[in-house]
Design an enzyme around this catalytic site. Sequence first.
Site, short mmCIF file in Angstrom:
data_model
loop_
_atom_site.label_atom_id
_atom_site.label_comp_id
_atom_site.label_asym_id
_atom_site.label_seq_id
_atom_site.Cartn_x
_atom_site.Cartn_y
_atom_site.Cartn_z
N VAL A 83 0.85 -1.20 0.00
CA VAL A 83 0.00 0.00 0.00
C VAL A 83 0.88 1.25 0.00
CG1 VAL A 83 -1.73 1.31 1.28
CG2 VAL A 83 -1.88 -1.19 1.20
N ARG A 92 -5.10 12.99 -1.20
CA ARG A 92 -6.19 13.39 -2.12
C ARG A 92 -7.22 12.28 -2.20
NH1 ARG A 92 -3.07 14.69 -7.58
NH2 ARG A 92 -1.33 15.87 -6.73
N TYR A 125 -5.28 2.68 9.38
CA TYR A 125 -6.29 1.75 8.87
C TYR A 125 -7.57 1.61 9.69
CZ TYR A 125 -2.74 0.44 5.50
OH TYR A 125 -1.82 0.48 4.49
N PHE A 412 4.48 -9.35 5.75
CA PHE A 412 4.18 -9.30 4.31
C PHE A 412 3.80 -7.88 3.94
CE2 PHE A 412 0.53 -10.93 6.72
CZ PHE A 412 -0.43 -9.98 6.45
C1 COA Z 1 -0.38 6.04 4.07
C2 COA Z 1 -0.66 6.49 2.63
C3 COA Z 1 -0.90 5.26 1.77
C4 COA Z 1 -1.92 7.37 2.67
O1 COA Z 1 -2.35 7.65 1.34
P1 COA Z 1 -3.26 8.90 0.99
O2 COA Z 1 -3.73 8.74 -0.42
O3 COA Z 1 -2.56 10.14 1.35
O4 COA Z 1 -4.51 8.69 1.97
P2 COA Z 1 -5.95 9.38 1.83
O5 COA Z 1 -5.81 10.70 1.14
O6 COA Z 1 -6.92 8.43 1.21
O7 COA Z 1 -6.29 9.59 3.35
C5 COA Z 1 -7.47 9.15 3.95
C6 COA Z 1 -7.49 9.61 5.39
O8 COA Z 1 -6.46 8.93 6.10
C7 COA Z 1 -5.64 9.88 6.76
N1 COA Z 1 -4.26 9.37 6.72
C8 COA Z 1 -3.57 8.97 5.64
N2 COA Z 1 -2.35 8.57 5.98
C9 COA Z 1 -2.25 8.71 7.32
C10 COA Z 1 -1.23 8.49 8.25
N3 COA Z 1 -0.02 8.02 7.87
N4 COA Z 1 -1.45 8.75 9.55
C11 COA Z 1 -2.67 9.25 9.94
N5 COA Z 1 -3.68 9.48 9.08
C12 COA Z 1 -3.48 9.22 7.79
C13 COA Z 1 -5.78 11.14 5.93
O9 COA Z 1 -5.45 12.28 6.68
C14 COA Z 1 -7.23 11.09 5.56
O10 COA Z 1 -8.00 11.52 6.66
P3 COA Z 1 -9.34 12.38 6.47
O11 COA Z 1 -10.27 11.49 5.69
O12 COA Z 1 -9.79 12.62 7.88
O13 COA Z 1 -8.95 13.59 5.71
C15 COA Z 1 0.51 7.32 2.06
O14 COA Z 1 0.72 8.44 2.89
C16 COA Z 1 1.79 6.53 1.93
O15 COA Z 1 2.02 5.94 0.90
N6 COA Z 1 2.66 6.55 2.97
C17 COA Z 1 3.97 5.92 2.90
C18 COA Z 1 3.90 4.40 2.71
C19 COA Z 1 3.08 3.74 3.78
O16 COA Z 1 3.26 3.97 4.95
N7 COA Z 1 2.13 2.89 3.34
C20 COA Z 1 1.27 2.13 4.21
C21 COA Z 1 1.85 0.76 4.29
S1 COA Z 1 1.07 -0.25 5.49
#
Ligand code: COA
Length: 412
Positions: A83, A92, A125, A412
């Site tokens: 992810v 976004r 999550y 994983f």
């Molecule tokens: C985590 C990640 C996938 C989030 O993607 P994103 O497209 O920015 O997420 P979204 O825009 O759909 O966010 C949805 C909600 O989750 C929240 N959110 C997203 N990432 C978050 C985080 N790391 N910590 C807390 N809240 C988070 C957003 O603020 C948003 O909240 P809202 O609905 O209240 O505004 C991205 O930041 C990323 O790739 N991070 C680095 C890799 C990683 O950690 N991946 C997860 C692996 S388990």
Amino acid sequence: MVELILRTVRDDDDFRAFNAALYSVFLEEPQDDETELSRKITDFDRMFGFHDGNRWVATAGDYRKQVNLPGDAQVPVAAVTAVTVSPAHRRRGLLTRMMRHQLDGIRDRGTEALAMLFASETAIYGRFGYGSASQNVVLSGQVRDLGFRPEVELGDGSVSETDAETLLSVGPAIYDRAIAGLPGRMNRPAAWWNYQIHDNDERRKDSGRIRFALHHEADGTPSGYAVYRPKSDWAATGPNGTLHIGEVRATNPRAYARMWRFLLEIDLIRSIKYDGAAIDEPLRYLVADQRALQCEVVDGIFVRLVEVDRALALRRYGAPVDIVVGVHDEFCPWNTGSFRLRGDLDGAACERTTAPADLTMSARDLGAVYLGGTSVAQLVAAGLVDEHTPGSAHRAAAAFGWPVAPAIPDHF
Ligand SMILES: CC(C)(COP(=O)(O)OP(=O)(O)OC[C@H]1O[C@@H](n2cnc3c(N)ncnc32)[C@H](O)[C@@H]1OP(=O)(O)O)[C@@H](O)C(=O)NCCC(=O)NCCS
């Protein structure tokens, strides 16, 4: 604005690009050998994301795995992985759209009633209905301080070092027997074994070359193995090596104890570090000085019940139970409603009901208690679960609880 296309991975080249994109977001470089190993555990049609026509800007997917539930069942689970959203596209809503697409897809596929994942950051999550269901434990200590309880039986087997080929020939059968009936542990097909015990410079960086040991019974039957990495170090006062333990599995307690004895007595090693132990790892009870075995605990696996009624009927219950659980599930509204759950150690049934709920909880908290690693009663105490029928929280806690804590050793 460039239009983003939501699609699955198409072929090997596309997978390499997908892998490169996700490594980049994780601030790492993909190695060719790691990509090849990953490809062998991957179903392309389960890997998807957003593509802008030139490159992947967001990725997600799941592996086809089987997980042990409380009881004897090993059931299909979507093991969610990969992810990422690129820094230029974050916040976004792309993750939200991928979670929507994935959970709808798992439901339509119908193979898995639940999904699981390891979270890079704990806060991500919960909003998608994933609850923290197990603990990730790092055990560490100075080997001279640990000792062994004197009454521990070591049996008359023996331990010897071995090579990867030999381990691959006998290890899988030992693993399968050792994890039977232990919640959270997952099946490990051959491609996963190869992934698990692979070695390269990157994997050696902090902890040395991978090594293996086998335990044989006196009659020659292999009954235990260890995977570990010794890291040499020297202090002014002498040797100061650290043994990084990958895993220790055995089909009986004597083989388990003898294997640990072997590991704790390797010359020039002064300390051990065991990532991925269970919170109730038997080693914690074997050592003479429990306090000398430090235990660092953080959240482990996150569980998402995709189909609540199917999932609740799949596991067994530690005490007989007949309760109505009210569930609210904003992200997967098909789960919202009341469910009558009846179950014990031998079987379980769960169906929708219009009867009043004894307890009400979110899908996220139901995921948290599902493997037996989180207490319903403590979630009531935290104000997260509502108890409508007095006593039902304790009855549910006894039923959902399990004698062995969930642990998921394979990341994983
Ligand atoms: C985590 C990640 C996938 C989030 O993607 P994103 O497209 O920015 O997420 P979204 O825009 O759909 O966010 C949805 C909600 O989750 C929240 N959110 C997203 N990432 C978050 C985080 N790391 N910590 C807390 N809240 C988070 C957003 O603020 C948003 O909240 P809202 O609905 O209240 O505004 C991205 O930041 C990323 O790739 N991070 C680095 C890799 C990683 O950690 N991946 C997860 C692996 S388990």
